[in-house]
Design a protein around this motif. Sequence first.
Motif, mmCIF file in Angstrom:
data_model
loop_
_atom_site.group_PDB
_atom_site.id
_atom_site.type_symbol
_atom_site.label_atom_id
_atom_site.label_comp_id
_atom_site.label_asym_id
_atom_site.label_seq_id
_atom_site.Cartn_x
_atom_site.Cartn_y
_atom_site.Cartn_z
ATOM 1 N N LEU A 351 0.826 -1.204 0.000
ATOM 2 C CA LEU A 351 0.000 0.000 0.000
ATOM 3 C C LEU A 351 0.866 1.263 0.000
ATOM 4 O O LEU A 351 0.563 2.239 -0.686
ATOM 5 N N LEU A 352 1.956 1.244 0.774
ATOM 6 C CA LEU A 352 2.853 2.400 0.790
ATOM 7 C C LEU A 352 3.514 2.594 -0.576
ATOM 8 O O LEU A 352 3.648 3.723 -1.064
ATOM 9 N N HIS A 360 -2.280 -1.430 -8.095
ATOM 10 C CA HIS A 360 -2.608 -2.460 -9.073
ATOM 11 C C HIS A 360 -3.048 -3.704 -8.307
ATOM 12 O O HIS A 360 -2.201 -4.469 -7.822
ATOM 13 N N PRO A 361 -4.350 -3.914 -8.146
ATOM 14 C CA PRO A 361 -4.845 -5.015 -7.298
ATOM 15 C C PRO A 361 -4.276 -6.375 -7.663
ATOM 16 O O PRO A 361 -4.046 -7.207 -6.775
ATOM 17 N N ALA A 362 -4.042 -6.617 -8.941
ATOM 18 C CA ALA A 362 -3.552 -7.942 -9.351
ATOM 19 C C ALA A 362 -2.198 -8.264 -8.734
ATOM 20 O O ALA A 362 -1.861 -9.445 -8.549
ATOM 21 N N SER A 363 -1.430 -7.232 -8.381
ATOM 22 C CA SER A 363 -0.092 -7.477 -7.827
ATOM 23 C C SER A 363 -0.124 -7.936 -6.379
ATOM 24 O O SER A 363 0.909 -8.333 -5.838
ATOM 25 N N PHE A 364 -1.291 -7.885 -5.746
ATOM 26 C CA PHE A 364 -1.377 -8.271 -4.334
ATOM 27 C C PHE A 364 -1.451 -9.775 -4.129
ATOM 28 O O PHE A 364 -1.210 -10.266 -3.036
ATOM 29 N N LEU A 368 -3.343 -11.822 -0.303
ATOM 30 C CA LEU A 368 -3.614 -10.483 0.225
ATOM 31 C C LEU A 368 -4.875 -9.851 -0.348
ATOM 32 O O LEU A 368 -5.378 -8.876 0.209
ATOM 33 N N MET A 369 -5.399 -10.393 -1.460
ATOM 34 C CA MET A 369 -6.542 -9.761 -2.119
ATOM 35 C C MET A 369 -7.745 -9.572 -1.196
ATOM 36 O O MET A 369 -8.362 -8.498 -1.182
ATOM 37 N N PRO A 370 -8.135 -10.581 -0.372
ATOM 38 C CA PRO A 370 -9.284 -10.362 0.519
ATOM 39 C C PRO A 370 -9.047 -9.217 1.506
ATOM 40 O O PRO A 370 -9.954 -8.451 1.818
ATOM 41 N N TYR A 371 -7.813 -9.090 1.981
ATOM 42 C CA TYR A 371 -7.506 -8.037 2.945
ATOM 43 C C TYR A 371 -7.417 -6.673 2.272
ATOM 44 O O TYR A 371 -7.646 -5.643 2.915
ATOM 45 N N LEU A 372 -7.075 -6.650 0.986
ATOM 46 C CA LEU A 372 -7.078 -5.388 0.252
ATOM 47 C C LEU A 372 -8.489 -4.814 0.198
ATOM 48 O O LEU A 372 -8.692 -3.610 0.375
ATOM 49 N N ARG A 373 -9.472 -5.683 -0.025
ATOM 50 C CA ARG A 373 -10.863 -5.221 -0.042
ATOM 51 C C ARG A 373 -11.275 -4.691 1.331
ATOM 52 O O ARG A 373 -11.983 -3.680 1.439
ATOM 53 N N LEU A 374 -10.838 -5.384 2.390
ATOM 54 C CA LEU A 374 -11.152 -4.918 3.741
ATOM 55 C C LEU A 374 -10.450 -3.587 4.040
ATOM 56 O O LEU A 374 -11.019 -2.705 4.706
#
Length: 415
Positions: A351-352, A360-364, A368-374
Motif C-alpha cells: 500500500l505504501l 494495481h490489485p492484481a499485484s497483491f 492479500l486480495m481479501p484483505y485489500l478489499r477490507l
Amino acid sequence: MTLASAMVLIDQTAVPLTLPAIATDIRISTQLAQWVLNGSLLPLAGVLVLGGRLGDLFGQRKMFLIGSVLFAAASAAAGLAPQFGVLLGFRVLQGIGGALMLPNTAAIVSAAYLRKDQGRALGTMGGAAAVAGAALCCCRSPLIGPLVTAAAAGVGFFVIALLGQYPNYLGATVSQAVAGMAEMGLGIIFPLVLILNLTMDPVIAGLALIPATLPMIVVARLAGRWYDSDSGRIPLVTGFGLLAASGVLLALGVLQNSYAWILPGLIVYGIGLALVLTVNDPVSLDTVPHTVHGQASGVSATAEQFGGALGIALLYLVFHTSYLNRFAYIVANGPVTGLSPSAAAALKAKLLGAESTGLHPASFGAELMPYLRLAREASNFGYMAAFLTVTALSVIALVAVARLVRQPASDAEAD
C-alpha cells in the motif's frame, strides 16, 4: 506579487505528492520523508512575523527581493540535493526565503491601490495564488529552539499587539488558520483517496483534482468585488458554509467508490476555499494601520502556515486512527480472519508503494486480495472521519467570523 504568492503555495501543495518518490530516491523512510515538507513549513511559519516587520522597517520591496532570491536559490539547490541532510537544510532556507516574501506581497499590493480597489486587487492575487497552489496538489536538531522561540514571540504579538485591538483582524486570522488546516490537510488526504481507493495513476489523480481549482479562477475575482461592495463578513460566512457542506459531500462520495460521487464535493470545496482565501487578506488589513501592514500580513500568513501544519497532522491522525481501528474491527469480526504478522507487513508495504506508483490489485496476489478489499472499506471510514472533521472546523470558523467581522470604517473615517 501574485506569482510570488503562487510559488510559495505550489511548494506546499506539490511536495506532499512527491514524498513517496523522494523517500524511494534518497532511501529514507516515509515517516522521515515528512520532514521534507515540515523542513520548509516550520521555518516559514516561524519567521513570517519577523519578515513582515522587517518590511515595515527597512522597505517591503527590499525584503521581498531578498526573500525571492533566497527562495529561488534554495529551491534549485534542494532539487539537486544528493542526500537527505542536504535536502533538509536547503528546505529550511527555502522556508525562510518564503517568510520574507509572503507577508510583503499583500502589503505591497495593498499600498499600490486605492481603498475602494484593494479588495479586488488582493482578491485577484490571493485567488490566483490559491489556484496555483491547489492545482498541484524523525529529526531532533538545534533547528528546533529558535523555531519555538519565534513561534512564542509570534503568538505573543498575535494576541497582545493586534488581535485584541481589531476584531476584524482577529476574525480574519482565525479564518486564515482554519482555511490553512483544510487546504493543506486535505492536500494529503485527496491523493490517498484517488490513488489507493479509486486506483488512479498518480498523474491522473493530479488531473482529477483540477475541478477543485477551476472554481477559484472565477470565484476569486468575484469575491474581491463582493468584498469591495459588501465588506467581508457575508463572503466569509458563505465560504465556510460551503466548506462545511463540502466535507459532508466528500464523506458521502467516498462511500460510493466512484469519482463521479466525489466530484461535487471537490467543486463545492474549491468554491468555498476560494471565497475564504480571497477575502481573508483585505479583511485582515481593512482596520489595521498602514504603518504595520507588513507585520499584520506576517501574523496572518503565520496563522495560515501553522494552521496548515496542524491540519496535516490532525487530519492524517484522524484518518489513520479511524482506518486502523476500523480495519482491526473488520478483520476480527468479519468473514476473513487470521491476518498473520507477515501478511500484514506485506500488505502495508504494498500500500505504501502504491502511493507513488498507483495501486494495481492484481499485484497483491491471492493471499492479500481479501484483505485489500477490507483495507479499502476501512480506509473509506477513515476518509469520512477526516472530511467530517473539516466540516466541524468550518462550522467553528463560521461562528467566529460571524461574531467578529464587521463593516470596516469608511475612507473618511480611516483617514
